[in-house]
Design a protein around this motif. Structure first.
Motif, PDB file in Angstrom:
ATOM      1  N   UNK A  61       0.833  -1.210   0.000  1.00 15.16           N
ATOM      2  CA  UNK A  61       0.000   0.000   0.000  1.00 15.16           C
ATOM      3  C   UNK A  61       0.865   1.256   0.000  1.00 15.16           C
ATOM      4  N   UNK A  62       1.992   1.213   0.718  1.00 17.41           N
ATOM      5  CA  UNK A  62       2.899   2.372   0.713  1.00 17.41           C
ATOM      6  C   UNK A  62       3.441   2.618  -0.694  1.00 17.41           C
ATOM      7  N   UNK A  63       3.785   1.533  -1.388  1.00 17.83           N
ATOM      8  CA  UNK A  63       4.280   1.679  -2.761  1.00 17.83           C
ATOM      9  C   UNK A  63       3.191   2.247  -3.656  1.00 17.83           C
ATOM     10  N   UNK A  64       1.984   1.733  -3.496  1.00 16.67           N
ATOM     11  CA  UNK A  64       0.864   2.138  -4.356  1.00 16.67           C
ATOM     12  C   UNK A  64       0.255   3.483  -3.956  1.00 16.67           C
ATOM     13  N   UNK A  65       0.788   4.108  -2.901  1.00 20.72           N
ATOM     14  CA  UNK A  65       0.255   5.403  -2.487  1.00 20.72           C
ATOM     15  C   UNK A  65       0.902   6.560  -3.250  1.00 20.72           C
ATOM     16  N   UNK A  66       1.803   6.238  -4.178  1.00 25.80           N
ATOM     17  CA  UNK A  66       2.416   7.291  -4.992  1.00 25.80           C
ATOM     18  C   UNK A  66       1.361   7.864  -5.950  1.00 25.80           C
ATOM     19  N   UNK A  67       1.703   8.895  -6.632  1.00 23.76           N
ATOM     20  CA  UNK A  67       0.755   9.593  -7.505  1.00 23.76           C
ATOM     21  C   UNK A  67       0.146   8.694  -8.577  1.00 23.76           C
ATOM     22  N   UNK A  68       0.870   7.679  -9.005  1.00 21.17           N
ATOM     23  CA  UNK A  68       0.356   6.822 -10.084  1.00 21.17           C
ATOM     24  C   UNK A  68      -0.326   5.558  -9.560  1.00 21.17           C
ATOM     25  N   UNK A  69      -0.372   5.387  -8.246  1.00 25.07           N
ATOM     26  CA  UNK A  69      -0.987   4.181  -7.684  1.00 25.07           C
ATOM     27  C   UNK A  69      -0.187   2.956  -8.086  1.00 25.07           C
ATOM     28  N   UNK A  70      -0.873   1.917  -8.509  1.00 26.45           N
ATOM     29  CA  UNK A  70      -0.186   0.703  -8.955  1.00 26.45           C
ATOM     30  C   UNK A  70      -0.031   0.688 -10.473  1.00 26.45           C
ATOM     31  N   UNK A  71      -0.200   1.843 -11.107  1.00 25.19           N
ATOM     32  CA  UNK A  71      -0.082   1.950 -12.559  1.00 25.19           C
ATOM     33  C   UNK A  71       1.346   2.288 -12.969  1.00 25.19           C
ATOM     34  N   UNK A 177      -2.019 -16.376  -1.607  1.00 29.14           N
ATOM     35  CA  UNK A 177      -3.417 -16.239  -1.973  1.00 29.14           C
ATOM     36  C   UNK A 177      -4.002 -14.843  -1.793  1.00 29.14           C
ATOM     37  N   UNK A 178      -3.275 -13.937  -1.172  1.00 27.77           N
ATOM     38  CA  UNK A 178      -3.740 -12.556  -1.012  1.00 27.77           C
ATOM     39  C   UNK A 178      -3.101 -11.704  -2.105  1.00 27.77           C
ATOM     40  N   UNK A 179      -3.844 -10.703  -2.556  1.00 22.27           N
ATOM     41  CA  UNK A 179      -3.343  -9.827  -3.606  1.00 22.27           C
ATOM     42  C   UNK A 179      -3.575  -8.376  -3.192  1.00 22.27           C
ATOM     43  N   UNK A 180      -2.543  -7.558  -3.439  1.00 22.38           N
ATOM     44  CA  UNK A 180      -2.584  -6.137  -3.083  1.00 22.38           C
ATOM     45  C   UNK A 180      -2.124  -5.311  -4.271  1.00 22.38           C
ATOM     46  N   UNK A 181      -2.751  -4.206  -4.577  1.00 27.94           N
ATOM     47  CA  UNK A 181      -4.031  -3.760  -4.041  1.00 27.94           C
ATOM     48  C   UNK A 181      -5.156  -4.623  -4.585  1.00 27.94           C
TER      49      UNK A 181
END
Length: 185
Positions: A61-71, A177-181
């Motif tokens: 979530x910290x990685x994906x909190x950047x301006x581009x998200x998980x893109x 088995x868990x996936x983020x985000x």
């Protein structure tokens, strides 16, 4: 330790940070037992999750909190070169996978809805996925921990995003088995 002021302070700080709680739990047997009790409580709330997964999810979530998200964005018009600002996101992703050796990363790569023909769109999205794969391998992630799907314009044709925002791939972090985000509905 648990009853000392330092122990109480550490545990209270850790309750908001699963990764810290796991690390504290590795310090000694008594604390490990306390962490195990908290983990059992967590499993009752979410039976499929454990502290390692929660810690992994928080880090993702910290990685994906950047301006581009998980893109991960590419130049529009069939570009297969990532934009410069994507490097730190992939480097942080590689560091995360280095810390969690049982984790994987999945890439969903796309071409714009206006890409010419299915074959060209599929090849473009495949080249984008492979560019991300190469960059992650360059940062130390073993290739066997990276999967991808090249969607072509199959998915992007349903988006309302501007052309520049469809020249992209999404990254998903996976562990046990868990996936983020979470994937969009």
């Amino acid at each position: 330790f648990l009853t000392s002021p330092e122990g109480i302070k550490a545990l209270s700080a850790a309750t908001g940070d699963a990764e810290l709680l796991v690390r504290l739990g590795e310090c000694n047997r008594r604390l490990r037992q306390s962490v195990a009790l908290v983990q059992k409580s967590l499993e009752r709330l979410s039976p499929s999750m454990n502290f390692r997964q929660v810690a992994f999810g928080q880090a993702a979530a910290r990685i994906c909190s950047c301006a581009t998200g998980n893109h991960i964005y590419f130049g529009y018009g069939g570009g297969t070169s990532m934009r410069k600002e994507m490097g730190p996101v992939l480097k942080a992703s590689a560091k995360l996978l280095a810390r969690f050796e049982d984790a994987k990363i999945h890439i969903d790569a796309h071409a714009g809805a206006k890409a010419p023909g299915r074959f060209v769109a599929k090849n473009c999205s495949q080249a984008r996925a492979k560019a991300i794969l190469r960059e992650l391998v360059h940062f130390g992630v073993p290739a066997n921990r990276i999967t991808f799907v090249a969607w072509g314009k199959e998915v992007s044709s349903h988006w309302k995003d501007t052309d520049e925002k469809v020249a992209r791939a999404e990254i998903y972090f996976q562990m046990a088995g868990a996936e983020f985000p979470e994937r969009p509905g």
